[in-house]
Motif scaffolding. Structure first.
Motif, PDB file in Angstrom:
ATOM      1  N   LEU A  55       9.812  43.982  44.657  1.00  0.00           N
ATOM      2  CA  LEU A  55      10.826  44.833  45.265  1.00  0.00           C
ATOM      3  C   LEU A  55      10.859  46.158  44.520  1.00  0.00           C
ATOM      4  N   ASP A  56      10.620  47.242  45.237  1.00  0.00           N
ATOM      5  CA  ASP A  56      10.558  48.550  44.583  1.00  0.00           C
ATOM      6  C   ASP A  56      11.960  49.142  44.410  1.00  0.00           C
ATOM      7  N   THR A  57      12.806  48.366  43.773  1.00  0.00           N
ATOM      8  CA  THR A  57      14.167  48.779  43.463  1.00  0.00           C
ATOM      9  C   THR A  57      14.648  47.974  42.265  1.00  0.00           C
ATOM     10  N   GLU A  58      15.726  48.408  41.653  1.00  0.00           N
ATOM     11  CA  GLU A  58      16.288  47.674  40.528  1.00  0.00           C
ATOM     12  C   GLU A  58      17.255  46.606  41.040  1.00  0.00           C
ATOM     13  N   ILE A  59      16.987  45.364  40.691  1.00  0.00           N
ATOM     14  CA  ILE A  59      17.888  44.266  41.031  1.00  0.00           C
ATOM     15  C   ILE A  59      18.739  43.988  39.799  1.00  0.00           C
ATOM     16  N   VAL A  60      19.874  44.665  39.717  1.00  0.00           N
ATOM     17  CA  VAL A  60      20.745  44.522  38.544  1.00  0.00           C
ATOM     18  C   VAL A  60      21.744  43.391  38.804  1.00  0.00           C
ATOM     19  N   ALA A  61      21.202  42.203  38.956  1.00  0.00           N
ATOM     20  CA  ALA A  61      21.989  41.002  39.222  1.00  0.00           C
ATOM     21  C   ALA A  61      21.220  39.810  38.681  1.00  0.00           C
ATOM     22  N   GLY A  62      21.957  38.753  38.342  1.00  0.00           N
ATOM     23  CA  GLY A  62      21.316  37.553  37.832  1.00  0.00           C
ATOM     24  C   GLY A  62      21.134  37.589  36.323  1.00  0.00           C
ATOM     25  N   GLN A 122      26.257  30.182  37.549  1.00  0.00           N
ATOM     26  CA  GLN A 122      25.979  30.655  36.199  1.00  0.00           C
ATOM     27  C   GLN A 122      26.543  29.710  35.140  1.00  0.00           C
ATOM     28  N   GLU A 123      27.709  29.149  35.410  1.00  0.00           N
ATOM     29  CA  GLU A 123      28.272  28.160  34.484  1.00  0.00           C
ATOM     30  C   GLU A 123      27.375  26.924  34.418  1.00  0.00           C
ATOM     31  N   HIS A 124      26.879  26.501  35.577  1.00  0.00           N
ATOM     32  CA  HIS A 124      25.979  25.338  35.622  1.00  0.00           C
ATOM     33  C   HIS A 124      24.693  25.609  34.843  1.00  0.00           C
ATOM     34  N   LEU A 125      24.160  26.825  34.977  1.00  0.00           N
ATOM     35  CA  LEU A 125      22.937  27.185  34.271  1.00  0.00           C
ATOM     36  C   LEU A 125      23.157  27.165  32.762  1.00  0.00           C
ATOM     37  N   ASN A 126      24.287  27.670  32.322  1.00  0.00           N
ATOM     38  CA  ASN A 126      24.606  27.639  30.887  1.00  0.00           C
ATOM     39  C   ASN A 126      24.727  26.207  30.374  1.00  0.00           C
ATOM     40  N   LEU A 175      23.807  32.482  28.443  1.00  0.00           N
ATOM     41  CA  LEU A 175      22.808  33.430  28.917  1.00  0.00           C
ATOM     42  C   LEU A 175      23.461  34.788  29.169  1.00  0.00           C
ATOM     43  N   ASP A 176      22.664  35.817  29.089  1.00  0.00           N
ATOM     44  CA  ASP A 176      23.154  37.171  29.336  1.00  0.00           C
ATOM     45  C   ASP A 176      22.926  37.498  30.813  1.00  0.00           C
ATOM     46  N   PHE A 177      24.020  37.604  31.554  1.00  0.00           N
ATOM     47  CA  PHE A 177      23.956  37.915  32.982  1.00  0.00           C
ATOM     48  C   PHE A 177      24.425  39.342  33.241  1.00  0.00           C
ATOM     49  N   PHE A 178      23.891  39.941  34.296  1.00  0.00           N
ATOM     50  CA  PHE A 178      24.516  41.146  34.816  1.00  0.00           C
ATOM     51  C   PHE A 178      25.897  40.753  35.361  1.00  0.00           C
ATOM     52  N   GLU A 179      26.794  41.713  35.407  1.00  0.00           N
ATOM     53  CA  GLU A 179      28.098  41.441  36.017  1.00  0.00           C
ATOM     54  C   GLU A 179      27.891  41.072  37.475  1.00  0.00           C
ATOM     55  N   ILE A 180      28.564  40.021  37.923  1.00  0.00           N
ATOM     56  CA  ILE A 180      28.398  39.565  39.300  1.00  0.00           C
ATOM     57  C   ILE A 180      28.796  40.678  40.265  1.00  0.00           C
ATOM     58  N   TYR A 199      36.727  40.064  52.880  1.00  0.00           N
ATOM     59  CA  TYR A 199      37.213  39.730  51.549  1.00  0.00           C
ATOM     60  C   TYR A 199      37.022  38.251  51.266  1.00  0.00           C
ATOM     61  N   GLY A 200      37.284  37.409  52.274  1.00  0.00           N
ATOM     62  CA  GLY A 200      37.130  35.967  52.093  1.00  0.00           C
ATOM     63  C   GLY A 200      35.704  35.579  51.793  1.00  0.00           C
ATOM     64  N   GLN A 201      34.762  36.204  52.512  1.00  0.00           N
ATOM     65  CA  GLN A 201      33.350  35.908  52.283  1.00  0.00           C
ATOM     66  C   GLN A 201      32.926  36.368  50.889  1.00  0.00           C
ATOM     67  N   ALA A 202      33.366  37.572  50.502  1.00  0.00           N
ATOM     68  CA  ALA A 202      33.017  38.091  49.182  1.00  0.00           C
ATOM     69  C   ALA A 202      33.589  37.206  48.088  1.00  0.00           C
ATOM     70  N   SER A 203      34.804  36.702  48.305  1.00  0.00           N
ATOM     71  CA  SER A 203      35.443  35.827  47.328  1.00  0.00           C
ATOM     72  C   SER A 203      34.662  34.525  47.170  1.00  0.00           C
ATOM     73  N   GLU A 204      34.183  33.968  48.280  1.00  0.00           N
ATOM     74  CA  GLU A 204      33.385  32.740  48.232  1.00  0.00           C
ATOM     75  C   GLU A 204      32.076  32.975  47.492  1.00  0.00           C
ATOM     76  N   GLU A 205      31.444  34.110  47.766  1.00  0.00           N
ATOM     77  CA  GLU A 205      30.171  34.426  47.109  1.00  0.00           C
ATOM     78  C   GLU A 205      30.375  34.630  45.615  1.00  0.00           C
ATOM     79  N   LEU A 206      31.491  35.251  45.252  1.00  0.00           N
ATOM     80  CA  LEU A 206      31.808  35.474  43.842  1.00  0.00           C
ATOM     81  C   LEU A 206      32.000  34.149  43.125  1.00  0.00           C
ATOM     82  N   GLN A 207      32.759  33.244  43.742  1.00  0.00           N
ATOM     83  CA  GLN A 207      33.011  31.939  43.150  1.00  0.00           C
ATOM     84  C   GLN A 207      31.726  31.126  43.041  1.00  0.00           C
TER      85      GLN A 207
END
Length: 200
Positions: free
Chosen positions: A187-194, A31-35, A57-62, A17-25
């Protein structure tokens, strides 16, 4: 024994959970910096009129499932080559390494490149470039593919976060020259991120 197993599972869950929280932040901050860059007339690829109307910018949900740990394998001895661009510009790159990771139920690979003009720049000498395409291009994302940036890792693994995938400037204006992702980086898959495709 049961208490020990329960404690171990709890520690694993807390660490995960801690790692996921860091990655989310980290993805949110990126994304805020990019905007902010796009709102800044001195940095934005948008026209003056588009900047006035720009709301973000229009981002996929993180999704932290798209922040994966990748094995980083250096490929020394690669010959420099000209990476094709959308114009006649001919930037010279070297394949610096390969990333191996598991995503969407399959082991995958991306090549990582180093721009040779950055080697003498004290701020960019360790910058690595990942141009890639996937199955969302031309649908929900820019038809020409997207990019990610990395810094040379100290070890043999790195977090590859597709929530930080961004569009080439060519997605916003025809005034730019953008590297075209090599075929081997599809990548032969959908990258629904970014970042999604740009719509005025």
């Amino acid at each position: 024994m049961k208490k020990q197993i329960s404690l171990l599972l709890l520690l694993i869950c807390v660490c995960g959970y801690g790692q996921a929280s860091e990655e989310l932040q980290s993805a949110r901050e990126y994304q805020e910096h990019l905007n902010e860059e796009f709102r800044n007339p001195e940095e934005s690829p948008l026209s003056e009129e588009d900047i006035k109307r720009f709301e973000g910018l229009d981002f996929f949900e993180i999704d932290t499932a798209y922040a994966v740990e990748a094995d980083f394998v250096k490929t020394p001895g690669e010959a420099p080559f000209v990476m094709p661009t959308t114009t006649s510009r001919e930037p010279v790159y070297v394949k610096y390494g390969e990333l191996y990771f598991f995503l969407n139920g399959k082991e995958r690979k991306l090549n990582v490149y180093q721009n040779q003009s950055f080697l003498s720049d004290p701020e960019l000498y360790d910058y690595l470039f990942i141009p890639f395409t996937d199955e969302t291009n031309g649908e929900t994302t820019y038809s020409g593919g997207r990019y990610m940036d990395l810094r040379i890792p100290e070890g043999d693994s790195i977090i590859l976060d597709f929530n930080k995938a961004y569009n080439p400037y060519c997605a916003y204006s025809g005034n730019y020259s953008c590297p075209i992702p090599p075929e081997e980086n599809h990548l032969d898959t959908e990258i629904v991120a970014g970042v999604k495709s740009y719509k005025k």
